[in-house]
Write a protein that holds these residues in place. Structure first.
Motif, PDB file in Angstrom:
ATOM      1  N   UNK A 185       0.790  -1.231   0.000  1.00  0.00           N
ATOM      2  CA  UNK A 185       0.000   0.000   0.000  1.00  0.00           C
ATOM      3  C   UNK A 185       0.817   1.273   0.000  1.00  0.00           C
ATOM      4  N   UNK A 186       2.155   1.152  -0.033  1.00  0.00           N
ATOM      5  CA  UNK A 186       3.052   2.319   0.016  1.00  0.00           C
ATOM      6  C   UNK A 186       2.906   3.196  -1.228  1.00  0.00           C
ATOM      7  N   UNK A 187       3.456   4.407  -1.128  1.00  0.00           N
ATOM      8  CA  UNK A 187       3.401   5.325  -2.269  1.00  0.00           C
ATOM      9  C   UNK A 187       4.399   4.942  -3.359  1.00  0.00           C
ATOM     10  N   UNK A 188       5.540   4.381  -2.976  1.00  0.00           N
ATOM     11  CA  UNK A 188       6.594   4.083  -3.955  1.00  0.00           C
ATOM     12  C   UNK A 188       6.886   2.581  -3.971  1.00  0.00           C
ATOM     13  N   UNK A 189       6.957   2.038  -5.187  1.00  0.00           N
ATOM     14  CA  UNK A 189       7.313   0.636  -5.392  1.00  0.00           C
ATOM     15  C   UNK A 189       8.549   0.628  -6.285  1.00  0.00           C
ATOM     16  N   UNK A 190       9.507  -0.183  -5.914  1.00  0.00           N
ATOM     17  CA  UNK A 190      10.767  -0.169  -6.654  1.00  0.00           C
ATOM     18  C   UNK A 190      11.147  -1.580  -7.085  1.00  0.00           C
ATOM     19  N   UNK A 191      11.530  -1.696  -8.357  1.00  0.00           N
ATOM     20  CA  UNK A 191      12.103  -2.948  -8.833  1.00  0.00           C
ATOM     21  C   UNK A 191      13.613  -2.798  -8.796  1.00  0.00           C
ATOM     22  N   UNK A 192      14.278  -3.691  -8.090  1.00  0.00           N
ATOM     23  CA  UNK A 192      15.725  -3.564  -7.919  1.00  0.00           C
ATOM     24  C   UNK A 192      16.428  -4.705  -8.632  1.00  0.00           C
ATOM     25  N   UNK A 193      17.611  -4.429  -9.144  1.00  0.00           N
ATOM     26  CA  UNK A 193      18.430  -5.515  -9.647  1.00  0.00           C
ATOM     27  C   UNK A 193      19.699  -5.527  -8.812  1.00  0.00           C
ATOM     28  N   UNK A 194      20.272  -6.700  -8.622  1.00  0.00           N
ATOM     29  CA  UNK A 194      21.456  -6.853  -7.772  1.00  0.00           C
ATOM     30  C   UNK A 194      22.613  -6.008  -8.324  1.00  0.00           C
ATOM     31  N   UNK A 195      23.478  -5.416  -7.526  1.00  0.00           N
ATOM     32  CA  UNK A 195      23.412  -5.330  -6.073  1.00  0.00           C
ATOM     33  C   UNK A 195      22.273  -4.438  -5.599  1.00  0.00           C
ATOM     34  N   UNK A 196      22.088  -4.447  -4.299  1.00  0.00           N
ATOM     35  CA  UNK A 196      20.907  -3.903  -3.633  1.00  0.00           C
ATOM     36  C   UNK A 196      20.465  -2.518  -4.037  1.00  0.00           C
ATOM     37  N   UNK A 197      19.409  -2.036  -3.380  1.00  0.00           N
ATOM     38  CA  UNK A 197      18.735  -0.809  -3.765  1.00  0.00           C
ATOM     39  C   UNK A 197      19.665   0.389  -3.955  1.00  0.00           C
TER      40      UNK A 197
END
Ligand SMILES: [Zn+2]
Length: 343
Positions: free
Chosen positions: A185-197
Motif C-alpha cells: 500500500x506504500x506510495x513508492x514501489x521499486x524494482x531492484x536488480x542486484x546489487x541492492x537498492x
C-alpha cells in the motif's frame, strides 16, 4: 505464555501447529545467550521448502517491522494457516536491545552487510552478527520461498514509504514480486536488480534472492520512531503475501496508494554522495516530483561560513526517494536519491 528456549538445531519448522521459541545463540562475553524470537505456524497444506518469513529489526533502531510482526503474533490464528508462516519480530537482538543500527555492544557489525560466504562458519566470522546469518541460512531458508525484510530509515535516511522487490527476467516471476510489493500500500514501489537498492552488498534481501526466493524489503519510516502508516503497511504487506501465496486463509482488500491507484513504480535511481562532512538542508520533501538538474538539497559547511553550499542535484527526472535524515552528515554518505518513474 513462556516461550521455549532452545538451540537452533532444535527448532521444529515442519510439524503441524504453532511453536513460539527463543532461539539461543551463544554469547561471546556473558555466560548465556542472545535469544532470538521465532514463531513458526505450520498448516495442513504446508509444502516442503515453501513458506513465508517476515523479519523485523534487521537493524536495531527501526521499529515499524518489529511492532507490526509482534501484533501479527496475536492476530494470525493457527487454524487459518494453510502453509508455513515464520515470524521473527526482532532478528538482530543484539542491536535492538540497545537501539542501534549495528550490533554496537557486541561485534559492531551491520547485519545487513554481512551475508557473505563463511558467515558464522569460519573462525574469523564468528561474532553474533555473522552467526545470525548462519542461523537464518540453516534454520529458516530451507523452509521458505518468500522473504519479507521490514526496514525503516533509522537515523540514516528519510524516505517516502516504499517497498522494493528483486526484479526478475522471467516476466511471470517479476509480476508476482511486483504485486507482492504493491500490496503493502506504500506510495513508492521499486524494482531492484542486484546489487541492492543503493549499491549495497551483503544484504539479507540479496541472500534470499540468490537462493531464488521472492524477496521483498521495505522502508517504512525514519528517525527511530514508530510511524502510523509504516506499521499499517507492514501488517498489510505480510498478510497479503501470506494470503495470495496460499500460506494463510482469508481475503484482503488493497489500502492507501494501492487502493486509489496513486502508487508510483520507480526504476533506475541517481544518488548524491556528500563530498565533505556538513549539514544537509532538504529543499523538497521525500516523494516530491523533481526534474533532472533540480537542486533538491544543500550541503552546508559551517567552517566555510561565507561560501556557497554544495548543491545536491537530481540526476534524473523522477521522485525523491531518499534524503539524509539527520542534519549532520558524514563525508561519503548517500544524502540524496532520485529515482525515475517507470509509469
Ligand atoms: Zn534498515
Amino acid at each position: 505464555m513462556a516461550r521455549d528456549i532452545l538451540s537452533p538445531n532444535q527448532v521444529d519448522m515442519e510439524s503441524p501447529g504453532r511453536r513460539d521459541y527463543w532461539v539461543a545463540l551463544g554469547h561471546t562475553s556473558v555466560w548465556g545467550s542472545h535469544l532470538i524470537p521465532l514463531t513458526v505456524i505450520v498448516g495442513p497444506q504446508a509444502k516442503a521448502g515453501e513458506g513465508l518469513v517476515a523479519f523485523g529489526a534487521n537493524h536495531g533502531n527501526e521499529y515499524e517491522g518489529p511492532v507490526a510482526i509482534k501484533n501479527l503474533l496475536r492476530e494470525i490464528r493457527t487454524e487459518d494457516v494453510l502453509g508455513r508462516i515464520v515470524l521473527v519480530p526482532v532478528l538482530n537482538v543484539s542491536a535492538f536491545r540497545v537501539g542501534t543500527r549495528e550490533s554496537t555492544v557486541d561485534d559492531g557489525y551491520n547485519l545487513n552487510r554481512v551475508w557473505v560466504d563463511g558467515a558464522g562458519t569460519t573462525p574469523a566470522l564468528a561474532g553474533i552478527t555473522h552467526r545470525i546469518v548462519e542461523f537464518v541460512r540453516t534454520v529458516i531458508w530451507p523452509h521458505v520461498h518468500i522473504s519479507i525484510d521490514l526496514h525503516s530509515g533509522g537515523e540514516v535516511a528519510r524516505f517516502p514509504h516504499w517497498a522494493v522487490y528483486m526484479a526478475h527476467d522471467n516476466a511471470e516471476k517479476n509480476e508476482r514480486r511486483q504485486q507482492m510489493a504493491r500490496w503493502f500500500g506504500c506510495s513508492v514501489i521499486m524494482g531492484s536488480s542486484s546489487p541492492g537498492p543503493s549499491g549495497i552488498n551483503g544484504a539479507l534481501f540479496q541472500d534470499a534472492d540468490n537462493l531464488g526466493k521472492d524477496a521483498i524489503a521495505t522502508e517504512l519510516g525514519h528517525g527511530s520512531s514508530t510511524d502510523v502508516r509504516g506499521v499499517r503497511y507492514a501488517r498489510q504487506g505480510v498478510l497479503a503475501a501470506a494470503i495470495h501465496n496460499e500460506q494463510l486463509r482469508g481475503s484482503i482488500e488493497p489500502i492507501d496508494h494501492h487502493a486509489d491507484g496513486t502508487q508510483c513504480l520507480v526504476g533506475n535511481s541517481a544518488s548524491v554522495t556528500a563530498p565533505y562532512p556538513g549539514h544537509y538542508e532538504p529543499l523538497f520533501d521525500c516523494g516530491a516530483v523533481v526534474s533532472k538538474g533540480t537542486t533538491v538539497g544543500l550541503l552546508h559547511d559551517f567552517y566555510r561560513m561565507d561560501e556557497d553550499p554544495y548543491e545536491c542535484v537530481a540526476g534524473v527526472d523522477g521522485i525523491v526517494i531518499s534524503q539524509a535524515w539527520g542534519a549532520r552528515v558524514d563525508q561519503g554518505q548517500t544524502i540524496l536519491m532520485v529515482a525515475e518513474k517507470v509509469e
